[in-house]
Structure formats: structure tokens, C-alpha cells
Design a protein around this motif. Structure first.
Motif, PDB file in Angstrom:
ATOM      1  N   VAL A 192      -9.371 -95.599 -43.097  1.00 52.11           N
ATOM      2  CA  VAL A 192      -8.788 -96.080 -44.580  1.00 52.11           C
ATOM      3  C   VAL A 192      -8.831 -94.661 -45.231  1.00 52.11           C
ATOM      4  N   VAL A 193      -8.597 -93.472 -44.557  1.00 52.85           N
ATOM      5  CA  VAL A 193      -8.556 -92.145 -45.260  1.00 52.85           C
ATOM      6  C   VAL A 193      -7.390 -92.217 -46.131  1.00 52.85           C
ATOM      7  N   ASP A 194      -6.221 -92.832 -46.133  1.00 56.93           N
ATOM      8  CA  ASP A 194      -5.226 -92.584 -46.755  1.00 56.93           C
ATOM      9  C   ASP A 194      -5.195 -93.463 -48.174  1.00 56.93           C
ATOM     10  N   ASP A 195      -6.362 -94.194 -48.209  1.00 60.82           N
ATOM     11  CA  ASP A 195      -7.048 -95.033 -49.322  1.00 60.82           C
ATOM     12  C   ASP A 195      -7.725 -94.221 -50.337  1.00 60.82           C
ATOM     13  N   LEU A 196      -8.303 -93.226 -49.801  1.00 68.54           N
ATOM     14  CA  LEU A 196      -9.180 -92.260 -50.533  1.00 68.54           C
ATOM     15  C   LEU A 196      -8.635 -91.249 -51.320  1.00 68.54           C
ATOM     16  N   CYS A 197      -9.384 -90.858 -52.525  1.00 67.75           N
ATOM     17  CA  CYS A 197      -9.341 -89.545 -53.128  1.00 67.75           C
ATOM     18  C   CYS A 197     -10.472 -88.846 -52.842  1.00 67.75           C
ATOM     19  N   ILE A 198     -10.589 -87.772 -51.900  1.00 66.84           N
ATOM     20  CA  ILE A 198     -11.833 -87.332 -51.754  1.00 66.84           C
ATOM     21  C   ILE A 198     -11.864 -85.901 -52.417  1.00 66.84           C
ATOM     22  N   ILE A 199     -13.001 -85.737 -53.132  1.00 70.46           N
ATOM     23  CA  ILE A 199     -13.192 -84.574 -54.128  1.00 70.46           C
ATOM     24  C   ILE A 199     -14.188 -83.665 -53.371  1.00 70.46           C
ATOM     25  N   LYS A 200     -13.817 -82.361 -53.056  1.00 74.70           N
ATOM     26  CA  LYS A 200     -14.665 -81.685 -52.327  1.00 74.70           C
ATOM     27  C   LYS A 200     -15.305 -80.540 -53.335  1.00 74.70           C
ATOM     28  N   SER A 201     -15.019 -80.526 -54.361  1.00 74.10           N
ATOM     29  CA  SER A 201     -15.472 -79.701 -55.414  1.00 74.10           C
ATOM     30  C   SER A 201     -16.368 -80.309 -56.525  1.00 74.10           C
ATOM     31  N   MET A 202     -17.248 -81.235 -56.107  1.00 72.66           N
ATOM     32  CA  MET A 202     -18.223 -81.742 -57.040  1.00 72.66           C
ATOM     33  C   MET A 202     -19.394 -80.667 -57.203  1.00 72.66           C
ATOM     34  N   TYR A 203     -20.147 -80.483 -58.499  1.00 68.02           N
ATOM     35  CA  TYR A 203     -21.252 -79.628 -58.642  1.00 68.02           C
ATOM     36  C   TYR A 203     -22.179 -80.247 -59.825  1.00 68.02           C
ATOM     37  N   THR A 204     -23.457 -79.955 -59.654  1.00 68.03           N
ATOM     38  CA  THR A 204     -24.451 -80.269 -60.686  1.00 68.03           C
ATOM     39  C   THR A 204     -25.360 -79.113 -60.636  1.00 68.03           C
TER      40      THR A 204
END
Length: 496
Positions: free
Chosen positions: A155-167
Motif C-alpha cells: 500500500v506504499v503508493d497510498d502513503l506519504c512517508i515523512i523521513k525528517s521528523m524531529y523532536t
């Protein structure tokens, strides 16, 4: 009020006694032709003397009447929170160059003096630990996904993957509290409470904010994570549990009938309304609403939690665990049923992602328990037309370190907490499908493109729900608070 309840009220000596008691304002109101009322009115103004017993705080009417601030893309949110901090190295952030750096010391130029946990600070070295799992490209988007997530890859074509989250939070309690409430210290309202307060409910028979938990090990979960903070009490999350009683204290005691409960609640409502008229405490009104909701839930909760009508092919899609109440798979299926009832915000917490040691085996088990039901959830929503107006979120409170915590071997290693960059994804209404946003360096230690802070994530979530995060506020202790505090920017590049 029906005749039966009128009779109860007329025979209720306690209620009659309470009604006879007056505070000073009511006494002056009922004797308003007297000199006392006239004198007080001249001092304070007649509008204050005869004000409503429970007036809305100044400005609240304008804030609430303007919601939503613009056309929402999503009507509902499901947040699949993976408690403990999933490793980005073993899920979505592919770092092939690390294979040639096995066991080497993490360069100081990469670490840049960043804070370590007390556990890592005790180590004499920080040896680089490449992931032992393979990655492949999947879908039309050709997105890299770990072999541990074969169903998610579908289902990866349905996802918006954010690799640059930070806290900024490096330990579990403040980090998870920060993600859920916008502040690292307890006491603030959770995301679901803010949405309930701002947007209300689309189903009068179920709470607008429902919580499901799974996972028997890992970091503890606290009810304050879905608490209302300083917002009115009816906006707190309601936890649905597995087993005989999904909601505690909802069922009637033995030999106590539905009509008895109805009479008791009518009696209690009368008492509360008298108190509310006398004191104007908004929490009294919230309590009345909670009791009324609980009464309606006696019928609605058994209906929605009875999963006997689900066909076998649906259970097969979510996996074998979906037949076991309280598992992550069963909770995903329950979340779909709640969405069909128009519950506004559904929070799933799944524990067990905190692999300081034995990460390869530990994360393999975690993915086995969550991968198939997560992907099935997306597929199920999509085939039912629910993904079009539902936002789905997957992620934890922080990521993991590139270096191994403890002993490093070719087949075994652990990873410590890493807040400076990690991965999460969103899917459904309001976000672009099939994209990857943000980049990290070759060590997944620092962000090199498009950073997304927790406050930015909250601002974007609110935007998708039709809320300007800077305008939805609540005055508490003399200050107007909001979910994003005084920060946050909408990540417009990921919006559909």
C-alpha cells in the motif's frame, strides 16, 4: 419531561430543599424592585447583575462559531501510535552506505556534540550498526521499504512517508506526552480533545474521541495521554477495552434495570441543573453531558463492539490475531467499525518498539504483529470509500540511533533513542499519496532537507481537519493556549 419524571421530581424532598436555597445574586434578582438590587445595579451595571448563570468566556463564542475555519479535507482521524520509538533503519530510511562501516566509531562530525541518553553516555564507544534487513523498491512510487513490512509495501503508493521528523525530547515520557499534547509536561489537552472541543461530534451515541491499546510489554501508557487537560471534561478520550466490559462501569449492576438507570439519571440531572443555575460551574454542565452520553452508550457500545457480523474474509485480511480481542489487529478492525459510526478521533496505542538490546528479533516480532493489520486497515478503508475523508497516521515518539547500544555482532545489536530524525507516515484525506518527504544524512542522524517538527505535524493535522491551529485557543489561567503553543507551520508540500 415525562409525567413519570415530573412525579419523581415533585416527590423529591432533597431536590426541593436545594431549590429553596439561593445565592446572593438570585436573592437580589427575585427582589429586584428592592433598594438592594437597585444599588448593586447602579454600581456594577444591570447587565452584570442579571447575566446568565453560566456565560461563555468572552471571545469563546467567536472562536467556536467560526469553526471549521475552512473546508476540511478529512472528517476523521485514526492515529496508529507505535509506542517506544520504531527504528527508521529497519522500516523506511534505507542507508546502504552503512554496510561498509560496520563497527566503526560514529564520527564526531556527525554527532556534533548532540545530547545522549544516560544509557549511551556510559558507553566507551558508539559503534555503527547497519541494519541486517534488506530493502526493496515498491509500487509506482518506487519507495524503499524494509523486508520486515511486506504488507505495508503493498500500500506504499497510498502513503506519504515523512523521513525528517524531529523532536527535542529524548526520553519516553516527555516525548510521548509531547506528541500527544504539544507539551512535554503533563496537564495539556490531547490532540483528540482539541478536535472534540473544536469540531464536536458527528455521532451523538458514541464519544467523539475513543482510545484503544495493545501490546503487553514496553513503556507504560497513562490515561493523561488522552486526557482533556484544562478543556471541559466531556472532551477527554474514552478507552475501549477488550473483554466483557469495553467501557468500565457502563453496564447496570445485577437486578438494576434500564428504567432504574433512566430514573436515576433524570433525578441526578435535576440536581445538577439546580447546582449549575446557582453556581454557573461549567464542569457541572460537562458532567450532565457525560452521564447522558453514558446512558446512550449502553446501547451503542455493545452494538459496535459485537464483531460477530464480520465475515471470515475480513478477518483473514487483517490476519489471525484479529480474532483475538485486545490485539493490534483486532483494534485496527474495531477502528474501522468506529469510523463507520463517524467517531471523530480514534487513537490506537501499540507498545513494544523500544529495542535497546536484541533489536533484530524484537522488531521482527513487532512488525509481524502490526504490518498485516496496518496494511489491511488502509485497504479496507479504501475499498469502503472511507479513506477519502479519513486521515490515517502511523509513527512513534522518536527514532533510534545509528550506533549500537551494548554489544554489537553481525546478527545482534540494539539502538538507543534518537530524537533528531525519524520516520512516520500519513495516508488518506488531505495528503499526497505515494510520496516521500524530507531527507536525512547517510547516518540518519541529522536532517539535510525539509525538517518537520512535532508542532509542524500538529499544525498540519489541524489544517487537514479544517482548523487554523493559531485560532483554536482556550483561555486558562489568564492565557490563551493552543495545541501548537506558540510554534508550528503547516507542511504545505505534503498536502493534496
Amino acid at each position: 419531561m415525562c409525567n413519570h419524571h415530573k412525579k419523581i421530581r415533585s416527590n423529591n424532598k432533597d431536590l426541593q430543599s436545594v431549590e429553596k436555597k439561593m445565592d446572593r445574586r438570585k436573592f437580589l434578582q427575585t427582589t429586584s424592585m428592592g433598594l438592594g438590587a437597585a444599588a448593586l445595579g447602579s454600581l456594577f451595571g444591570m447587565d452584570k447583575l442579571f447575566a446568565k448563570s453560566n456565560p461563555q468566556p468572552k471571545g469563546i463564542e467567536d472562536i467556536m462559531s467560526s469553526l471549521p475555519h475552512f473546508m476540511p479535507k478529512a472528517k476523521r482521524v485514526v492515529y496508529l501510535f507505535q509506542s517506544g520509538g520504531p527504528s527508521q533503519f529497519e522500516t523506511f530510511d534505507y542507508k546502504p552506505k552503512l554496510m561498509d562501516m560496520f563497527g566503526q566509531e560514529l564520527p564526531s562530525s556527525v554527532r556534533q556534540g548532540q545530547r545522549l541518553t544516560a544509557m549511551s553516555a556510559q558507553q566507551s564507544s558508539l559503534p555503527i550498526a547497519p541494519s541486517k534487513f534488506k530493502f526493496n523498491k515498491h509500487g509506482k512510487s518506487q519507495t524503499w521499504v524494509s523486508e520486515l513490512l511486506p504488507h505495508t509495501a503493498e500500500v506504499v503508493d497510498d502513503l506519504c512517508i515523512i523521513k525528517s521528523m524531529y523532536t527535542e525530547q529524548i526520553n519516553h515520557d516527555p516525548a510521548i506526552t509531547f506528541f500527544q499534547t504539544g507539551h512535554q509536561l503533563p496537564g495539556r489537552p490531547s490532540i483528540g480533545s482539541w478536535l472534540s472541543y473544536g469540531l464536536g461530534s458527528d455521532n451523538n451515541n458514541l464519544p467523539s474521541f475513543i482510545v484503544l491499546t495493545s501490546g503487553n510489554s514496553g513503556q507504560p501508557l497513562y490515561s493523561r495521554l488522552w486526557g482533556n487537560g484544562f478543556l471541559p471534561t466531556q472532551h477527554q478520550g474514552v478507552q475501549f477495552r477488550s473483554g466483557k466490559d469495553p467501557v468500565l462501569f457502563l453496564n447496570n449492576p445485577e437486578n438494576y434495570h434500564h428504567e432504574d438507570r433512566e430514573d436515576m439519571l433524570a433525578y441526578l440531572k435535576d440536581l445538577n441543573e439546580v447546582q449549575n443555575s446557582a453556581f454557573g460551574d461549567p464542569e457541572i454542565d460537562a458532567r450532565i453531558k457525560q452521564y447522558e452520553m453514558a446512558f446512550r452508550m449502553q446501547t451503542s457500545v455493545p452494538e459496535v463492539t459485537d464483531m460477530s457480523d464480520e465475515p471470515d474474509h475480513v478477518y483473514d485480511m487483517y490476519g489471525p490475531d484479529s480474532r483475538t480481542p485486545g490485539t493490534y489487529a483486532a483494534n485496527c478492525l474495531m477502528a474501522r467499525r468506529l469510523l463507520e459510526k463517524d467517531v471523530k478521533f480514534i487513537q490506537l496505542y501499540h507498545r513494544g518498539w523500544d529495542q535497546h538490546i536484541g533489536l533484530p528479533g524484537g522488531i521482527k516480532n513487532q512488525c509481524k504483529a502490526t504490518d498485516q493489520p496496518t496494511a489491511a486497515f488502509i485497504k479496507d478503508l479504501k475499498q469502503r470509500g472511507l479513506l477519502e475523508d479519513t486521515l490515517v497516521i502511523w509513527g512513534g515518539e522518536f527514532g533510534r540511533t545509528v550506533y549500537s547500544q551494548g554489544k554489537l555482532t553481525a546478527n545482534d545489536y540494539g539502538r538507543d533513542h534518537h530524537p533528531k530524525c525519524f520516520s512516520m507516515w500519513m495516508a488518506g484525506a488531505g495528503v499526497k499519496p505515494g510520496i516521500t518527504y524530507g531527507e536525512t544524512d547517510d547516518f540518519s542522524y541529522n536532517i539535510v532537507k525539509d525538517p518537520v517538527h512535532v508542532h509542524d505535524f500538529h499544525a498540519t493535522l489541524m489544517h487537514i481537519m479544517g482548523i487554523d491551529h493559531e485560532k483554536l485557543t482556550f483561555k486558562h489561567q489568564g492565557r490563551r493556549f493552543r495545541l501548537t503553543d506558540v510554534h508550528g507551520n503547516v507542511v504545505k508540500d505534503i498536502l493534496a
